[in-house]
Write an enzyme that holds these catalytic residues in place. Structure first.
Site, PDB file in Angstrom:
ATOM      1  N   SER A  59      -4.595   6.834  -3.026  1.00 17.63           N
ATOM      2  CA  SER A  59      -4.193   6.937  -1.631  1.00 17.63           C
ATOM      3  C   SER A  59      -4.752   8.225  -1.012  1.00 17.63           C
ATOM      4  CB  SER A  59      -2.658   6.867  -1.546  1.00 17.63           C
ATOM      5  OG  SER A  59      -2.211   6.811  -0.217  1.00 17.63           O
TER       6      SER A  59
ATOM      7  N   ASP B 265      -3.570  -4.668   1.652  1.00 14.94           N
ATOM      8  CA  ASP B 265      -3.361  -3.287   2.104  1.00 14.94           C
ATOM      9  C   ASP B 265      -3.788  -3.168   3.568  1.00 14.94           C
ATOM     10  OD1 ASP B 265      -3.282  -0.537   2.505  1.00 14.94           O
ATOM     11  OD2 ASP B 265      -4.214  -0.041   0.580  1.00 14.94           O
TER      12      ASP B 265
ATOM     13  N   HIS C 231      -0.301  -1.663   0.160  1.00 17.58           N
ATOM     14  CA  HIS C 231      -0.813  -0.356  -0.248  1.00 17.58           C
ATOM     15  C   HIS C 231      -0.091   0.199  -1.467  1.00 17.58           C
ATOM     16  CE1 HIS C 231      -2.741   3.514   0.030  1.00 17.58           C
ATOM     17  NE2 HIS C 231      -1.575   4.125   0.133  1.00 17.58           N
TER      18      HIS C 231
END
Length: 366
Positions: free
Chosen positions: A145, A312, A345
């Site tokens: 991330s 995502d 995500h």
């Protein structure tokens, strides 16, 4: 606080990319496994916005870490083979110097006097930590991330310092949707009267702003598919509902409230603002004369694994494809894995089975 937590004092003064310096700053980190004789088995993990350095349990701290299922003896990241370092980002309040830290010049918390923070500052702090451990080249750099963006910064700023790279659910630059969401999160915090221009304390704390920011985050970390599957339109039982007008009526509202309540006092609001904006600012195009792919082509690694998730919405799959293409164009041998996990995500924290297969498989072939 984790008993396993170690600290590295950054060079002082520590120059920041966008101006300003830090004096007496430090970063928190934890380690697993041991360095081999050639010092070639070191892996650095750079985290998302809110996690600490405690990625997994270890002998000093048996409590579960944020990536417990991924890291340890015999797991995908096998700590009998790898010497793993996980660093808490500069600017995060989980042990590293951040806006809540004491400014040595004033004896008061930095608050908004903390210098503008970029993910390149996080990368430079990480590189200084790795060098301090006597490691000239990482065997593997893994970023998740926000940490994946910091990892790209690390590799472009420090050529030949990384042999292989694992990119997990990240992006080479922030896209308008992600910027818009993070902008709303920051606005929610700033508009809370208790934020008070960054001058809050535990008694007068921007609970409502942080709560809304966290709820917005959680909504975007998961996919609509998962929200539908988990909650559908299930309503709360009568005794669970709020009495006031427009109060919570659906289970999904109650779930978000619980998530927010657990988060609110666990993370410093100013640190959240600084790291959020640093994510918006990051752009690999800065290293390619305005061209993102040219920027990515400046990264030199031998092999890379790029993982993304079709669900995502915050770091969409096309951004993982850009990273893979850029690293390949730079001469790396790249494996690209597109997973169909329904969790969006956050899948890398939840779908341990599929991520383990991809990451463990890649590492076993090195």
């Amino acid at each position: 606080m984790s008993d396993a937590r170690k600290y590295f004092n950054l060079p002082s003064p520590f120059a920041m990319k966008r101006g300003g310096t830090l004096h007496g700053a430090r970063v928190a980190y934890e380690t697993w496994g041991s360095l081999n004789a050639t010092r070639g088995n070191a892996m650095l993990i750079l985290t998302g916005l809110s996690p600490s350095a405690h990625a997994a349990s270890n002998t000093e701290d048996p409590s579960h870490g944020w990536w417990e299922g991924m890291l340890g003896p015999g797991k995908a990241i096998d700590t009998t083979r790898w010497f793993v370092i996980c660093m808490n980002s500069l600017g995060s309040d989980k042990g590293s110097t951040c806006p809540a830290s004491i400014d040595p010049a004033t004896g008061e918390p930095y608050r908004l006097n903390f210098p503008d923070l970029s993910l390149e500052d996080v990368a430079n702090a990480a590189h200084a930590l790795v060098k301090s451990l006597g490691i000239d080249q990482l065997g593997c750099l893994l970023g998740c991330s926000m940490g994946g963006m910091s990892a790209l910064g690390y590799m472009v700023l420090h050529p030949d310092s990384v042999r292989t790279h694992i990119s997990v659910d990240t992006a080479p630059q922030a896209q308008p949707f992600a910027i818009a969401i993070r902008s709303l999160q920051r606005e929610a915090i700033r508009l809370d009267p208790n934020w008070n221009g960054g001058h809050y304390d535990h008694e007068r704390y921007p609970d409502i702003g942080m709560s809304i920011a966290r709820k917005l985050g959680v909504i975007t970390y998961r996919s609509a598919m998962e929200w539908n599957g988990r909650f559908a339109r299930i309503r709360l039982d009568a005794e669970q509902r709020e009495e006031q007008p427009f109060g919570f009526e659906f289970q999904v509202e109650s779930y978000l409230e619980g998530h927010a309540r657990r988060f609110v006092h666990s993370f410093d609001p100013n640190s959240y603002l600084y790291l959020s904006r640093a994510s918006d600012w990051f752009d690999m195009a800065e290293y390619g004369n305005g061209n993102m792919m040219e920027g990515l082509k400046r990264i030199r690694v031998e092999q890379a694994l790029v993982i993304g998730v079709s669900t995502d919405i915050l770091f969409p799959l096309e951004q993982q494809e850009q990273i893979a293409e850029g690293l390949q164009a730079a001469g790396a041998n790249v494996e690209f894995v597109a997973l169909n996990s329904p969790q969006g995500h956050d899948a890398f924290l939840v779908d341990i089975e599929n991520y383990s297969r991809a990451i463990g498989g890649f590492l076993s072939r090195l």
